[in-house]
Scaffold this motif. Structure first.
Motif, PDB file in Angstrom:
ATOM      1  N   ASN A   1      28.643  16.862  40.805  1.00 39.35           N
ATOM      2  CA  ASN A   1      28.372  18.037  41.747  1.00 39.35           C
ATOM      3  C   ASN A   1      29.912  19.315  40.774  1.00 39.35           C
ATOM      4  O   ASN A   1      29.485  20.369  40.831  1.00 39.35           O
ATOM      5  N   THR A   2      30.523  18.150  41.073  1.00 36.97           N
ATOM      6  CA  THR A   2      32.229  18.798  41.198  1.00 36.97           C
ATOM      7  C   THR A   2      32.403  19.723  39.199  1.00 36.97           C
ATOM      8  O   THR A   2      32.945  20.638  39.112  1.00 36.97           O
ATOM      9  N   ILE A   3      32.329  18.883  38.493  1.00 40.39           N
ATOM     10  CA  ILE A   3      32.117  19.561  37.154  1.00 40.39           C
ATOM     11  C   ILE A   3      31.200  20.216  37.159  1.00 40.39           C
ATOM     12  O   ILE A   3      31.771  21.775  36.367  1.00 40.39           O
ATOM     13  N   THR A   4      30.001  20.077  37.929  1.00 42.95           N
ATOM     14  CA  THR A   4      29.073  21.408  36.815  1.00 42.95           C
ATOM     15  C   THR A   4      29.502  22.785  37.856  1.00 42.95           C
ATOM     16  O   THR A   4      29.729  23.698  37.665  1.00 42.95           O
ATOM     17  N   TRP A   5      30.549  22.655  39.092  1.00 44.22           N
ATOM     18  CA  TRP A   5      30.976  23.531  39.781  1.00 44.22           C
ATOM     19  C   TRP A   5      31.745  24.563  38.869  1.00 44.22           C
ATOM     20  O   TRP A   5      32.100  25.846  38.963  1.00 44.22           O
ATOM     21  N   VAL A   6      33.237  23.669  38.606  1.00 36.32           N
ATOM     22  CA  VAL A   6      33.556  23.454  38.107  1.00 36.32           C
ATOM     23  C   VAL A   6      33.374  24.625  36.417  1.00 36.32           C
ATOM     24  O   VAL A   6      33.924  25.972  35.858  1.00 36.32           O
ATOM     25  N   ARG A   7      32.785  24.146  36.002  1.00 39.62           N
ATOM     26  CA  ARG A   7      31.837  24.942  34.430  1.00 39.62           C
ATOM     27  C   ARG A   7      31.749  26.171  34.603  1.00 39.62           C
ATOM     28  O   ARG A   7      31.673  27.161  33.742  1.00 39.62           O
ATOM     29  N   PHE A   8      30.685  26.607  36.125  1.00 37.54           N
ATOM     30  CA  PHE A   8      30.249  27.405  36.648  1.00 37.54           C
ATOM     31  C   PHE A   8      31.403  28.975  36.485  1.00 37.54           C
ATOM     32  O   PHE A   8      30.776  30.102  36.564  1.00 37.54           O
ATOM     33  N   LEU A   9      32.214  27.842  37.493  1.00 36.79           N
ATOM     34  CA  LEU A   9      33.437  29.367  37.932  1.00 36.79           C
ATOM     35  C   LEU A   9      33.700  29.716  37.126  1.00 36.79           C
ATOM     36  O   LEU A   9      34.134  30.813  36.792  1.00 36.79           O
ATOM     37  N   VAL A  10      34.427  28.748  36.354  1.00 32.78           N
ATOM     38  CA  VAL A  10      35.641  29.221  34.601  1.00 32.78           C
ATOM     39  C   VAL A  10      34.260  30.122  34.093  1.00 32.78           C
ATOM     40  O   VAL A  10      34.347  31.112  33.641  1.00 32.78           O
ATOM     41  N   ALA A  11      32.768  29.910  33.624  1.00 32.74           N
ATOM     42  CA  ALA A  11      32.571  30.799  33.056  1.00 32.74           C
ATOM     43  C   ALA A  11      32.660  32.291  33.755  1.00 32.74           C
ATOM     44  O   ALA A  11      32.321  32.751  32.857  1.00 32.74           O
ATOM     45  N   ALA A  12      31.794  31.805  34.715  1.00 31.53           N
ATOM     46  CA  ALA A  12      31.385  33.047  35.806  1.00 31.53           C
ATOM     47  C   ALA A  12      32.380  34.152  35.579  1.00 31.53           C
ATOM     48  O   ALA A  12      32.441  35.124  35.170  1.00 31.53           O
ATOM     49  N   ILE A  13      33.818  34.121  35.923  1.00 30.78           N
ATOM     50  CA  ILE A  13      34.952  34.218  35.607  1.00 30.78           C
ATOM     51  C   ILE A  13      35.142  35.521  34.649  1.00 30.78           C
ATOM     52  O   ILE A  13      35.508  36.194  34.633  1.00 30.78           O
ATOM     53  N   PHE A  14      35.126  34.560  33.409  1.00 29.35           N
ATOM     54  CA  PHE A  14      35.142  34.646  32.399  1.00 29.35           C
ATOM     55  C   PHE A  14      34.213  35.697  31.782  1.00 29.35           C
ATOM     56  O   PHE A  14      34.679  36.443  30.961  1.00 29.35           O
ATOM     57  N   VAL A  15      33.195  35.497  31.949  1.00 24.20           N
ATOM     58  CA  VAL A  15      32.019  36.942  31.450  1.00 24.20           C
ATOM     59  C   VAL A  15      31.929  37.620  32.493  1.00 24.20           C
ATOM     60  O   VAL A  15      31.617  38.793  31.460  1.00 24.20           O
ATOM     61  N   VAL A  16      32.084  37.673  33.587  1.00 26.82           N
ATOM     62  CA  VAL A  16      32.085  38.933  34.908  1.00 26.82           C
ATOM     63  C   VAL A  16      33.590  40.124  34.510  1.00 26.82           C
ATOM     64  O   VAL A  16      33.551  40.742  34.281  1.00 26.82           O
ATOM     65  N   LEU A  17      34.739  38.943  33.760  1.00 22.33           N
ATOM     66  CA  LEU A  17      35.801  39.897  33.546  1.00 22.33           C
ATOM     67  C   LEU A  17      35.677  41.161  32.186  1.00 22.33           C
ATOM     68  O   LEU A  17      36.206  41.980  31.707  1.00 22.33           O
ATOM     69  N   VAL A  18      35.079  40.585  31.082  1.00 26.20           N
ATOM     70  CA  VAL A  18      34.536  40.747  29.934  1.00 26.20           C
ATOM     71  C   VAL A  18      33.376  42.204  30.197  1.00 26.20           C
ATOM     72  O   VAL A  18      34.539  43.039  29.030  1.00 26.20           O
ATOM     73  N   LEU A  19      32.988  41.237  30.561  1.00 21.95           N
ATOM     74  CA  LEU A  19      31.795  42.762  31.386  1.00 21.95           C
ATOM     75  C   LEU A  19      32.080  44.095  31.719  1.00 21.95           C
ATOM     76  O   LEU A  19      31.674  44.955  32.067  1.00 21.95           O
ATOM     77  N   TRP A  20      33.083  43.599  33.043  1.00 27.68           N
ATOM     78  CA  TRP A  20      33.873  44.343  33.333  1.00 27.68           C
ATOM     79  C   TRP A  20      34.910  45.913  32.461  1.00 27.68           C
ATOM     80  O   TRP A  20      34.819  46.397  32.899  1.00 27.68           O
ATOM     81  N   LYS A  21      35.301  44.972  31.294  1.00 29.59           N
ATOM     82  CA  LYS A  21      36.323  45.623  30.620  1.00 29.59           C
ATOM     83  C   LYS A  21      35.423  46.508  29.832  1.00 29.59           C
ATOM     84  O   LYS A  21      35.916  47.367  29.352  1.00 29.59           O
ATOM     85  N   GLN A  22      34.219  46.190  29.543  1.00 30.86           N
ATOM     86  CA  GLN A  22      33.912  46.739  28.620  1.00 30.86           C
ATOM     87  C   GLN A  22      33.026  47.912  29.420  1.00 30.86           C
ATOM     88  O   GLN A  22      32.071  48.366  28.945  1.00 30.86           O
ATOM     89  N   GLN A  23      33.026  47.191  31.037  1.00 32.47           N
ATOM     90  CA  GLN A  23      32.008  48.561  31.842  1.00 32.47           C
ATOM     91  C   GLN A  23      30.229  48.233  31.245  1.00 32.47           C
ATOM     92  O   GLN A  23      29.968  49.843  31.594  1.00 32.47           O
ATOM     93  N   ASN A  24      30.214  47.303  31.192  1.00 33.50           N
ATOM     94  CA  ASN A  24      28.939  46.894  31.038  1.00 33.50           C
ATOM     95  C   ASN A  24      28.502  45.757  32.355  1.00 33.50           C
ATOM     96  O   ASN A  24      26.751  45.167  31.769  1.00 33.50           O
ATOM     97  N   LEU A  25      28.383  45.796  32.672  1.00 36.96           N
ATOM     98  CA  LEU A  25      28.279  45.401  34.235  1.00 36.96           C
ATOM     99  C   LEU A  25      26.817  45.308  33.940  1.00 36.96           C
ATOM    100  O   LEU A  25      26.566  46.281  34.919  1.00 36.96           O
ATOM    101  N   PRO A  26      25.865  44.363  34.865  1.00 38.86           N
ATOM    102  CA  PRO A  26      24.448  44.305  34.715  1.00 38.86           C
ATOM    103  C   PRO A  26      24.432  45.109  36.209  1.00 38.86           C
ATOM    104  O   PRO A  26      24.888  44.786  37.252  1.00 38.86           O
ATOM    105  N   LYS A  27      23.594  45.539  36.118  1.00 38.20           N
ATOM    106  CA  LYS A  27      22.861  46.804  37.147  1.00 38.20           C
ATOM    107  C   LYS A  27      22.168  46.368  38.236  1.00 38.20           C
ATOM    108  O   LYS A  27      20.945  45.135  37.453  1.00 38.20           O
ATOM    109  N   LEU A  28      22.353  45.398  39.308  1.00 33.88           N
ATOM    110  CA  LEU A  28      21.487  45.088  40.409  1.00 33.88           C
ATOM    111  C   LEU A  28      20.050  45.329  40.222  1.00 33.88           C
ATOM    112  O   LEU A  28      19.304  44.640  40.674  1.00 33.88           O
TER     113      LEU A  28
END
Length: 315
Positions: free
Chosen positions: A39-66
């Motif tokens: 559980n901990t390994i999975t959470w860490v992997r998802f957390l790091v990936a989420a931060i990275f991808v969200v930051l990339v999309l935010w910098k590109q002004q391309n965050l998904p529209k809910l």
């Protein structure tokens, strides 16, 4: 339905990148599992990936529209999220009970099931070569477990339970992959993965044990970081490969993953004495692994080969 861009070389390189990274991943995970829970390994992997991808999309002004997440898109996203989250945790739980090589051979059912899902969901016909490929894959699995088959069937031990978990993980991955393919009509690949990574970080947060993370050695920190980067790069490459190449061709390239794991496991044991011992495979087991790869590749490529023959006949 989503149509690939037709950039075949790009699709091949991206699919091969995914195969190589997925081939390395279970070896690193086996070591990290000695210090952290699944559980901990999975959470860490998802957390790091989420931060990275969200930051990339935010910098590109391309965050998904809910607002776009409604109707069919919402249903597909729920399937993709549930599928990949289940795949991550079930595969890790199974890997904890198995060798890296065994887990990777069994998880090879995933792209095969993805192809079958395309046939039954999208009404594609099961071609003769697909039937041959399916039979070859099953025969390969039986040969791979030739020296353990009777025990696996008659006694529900550690290996049997681990294999069952990985088989279920293969089904959930196929559900994710099929949903991801159709979601490309609503979001780009990075946006889809952002949804999944954020959902994973939130869902696994209540069931983690964070204390051991801060007690890891430098080696285990490095391997955990590799697993996190593997998540970002491998799934990013896989999603992009589906953007440029047909799912059947991507699946065929991913078929080589078990052989890469066997290669990397032996290489790691040779270079680093502290690595997990590679599984001692007899000749029939090696032949079985090769047949699994061959059967999966033939099954995935059969429609492409049929189209090539038709085009050649018409020329």
């Amino acid at each position: 339905m989503h149509q690939a861009s037709g950039k075949s070389l790009t699709g091949f390189i991206l699919a091969l990148t995914t195969a190589v990274l997925w081939g390395m991943l279970p070896i690193a995970l086996k070591v990290v599992l000695t210090e952290l829970s699944a559980n901990t390994i999975t959470w860490v992997r998802f957390l790091v990936a989420a931060i990275f991808v969200v930051l990339v999309l935010w910098k590109q002004q391309n965050l998904p529209k809910l607002g776009k997440l409604k109707g069919k898109a919402r249903t597909l996203m729920l399937i993709a999220v549930a599928g990949l989250l289940s795949n991550y945790i079930l595969y890790l739980m199974g890997l904890n009970l198995l060798t890296a090589e065994t887990a990777q051979v069994v998880i090879q059912l995933a792209p095969f099931l993805m192809m079958l899902g395309g046939i039954f969901i999208f009404r594609e016909h099961l071609l003769l070569w697909q039937k041959i490929g399916a039979a070859t894959l099953v025969a390969g699995l039986l040969l791979f477990f030739n020296d353990r088959l009777l025990l696996l069937v008659t006694q529900l031990g550690q290996d049997s339970f681990g294999i069952l978990l990985v088989i279920i993980a293969a089904f959930t991955w196929a559900a994710y992959a099929l949903a991801q393919k159709q979601l490309l009509m609503h979001f780009n690949s990075q946006q889809i993965m952002a949804f999944i990574y954020v959902a994973g970080a939130l869902c696994f947060l209540p069931v983690i044990d964070i204390t051991p993370v801060f007690e890891l050695s430098l080696l285990h920190w490095a391997l955990l970081l590799f697993c996190c980067l593997n998540t970002i790069v491998a799934y990013g490459a896989f999603a992009e490969a589906l953007e440029h190449w047909e799912a059947s061709k991507v699946s065929a390239v991913l078929a080589i993953t078990p052989l890469l794991t066997i290669l990397f496991a032996n290489l790691a044991a040779w270079l680093w004495p502290g690595a997990p011992e590679p599984e001692a495979l007899n000749l029939l087991a090696v032949l079985g692994a090769v047949l699994v790869v061959f059967g999966s590749a033939v099954t995935a490529l059969a429609p492409v080969l049929k189209q090539w023959r038709q085009d050649r006949a018409a020329a």
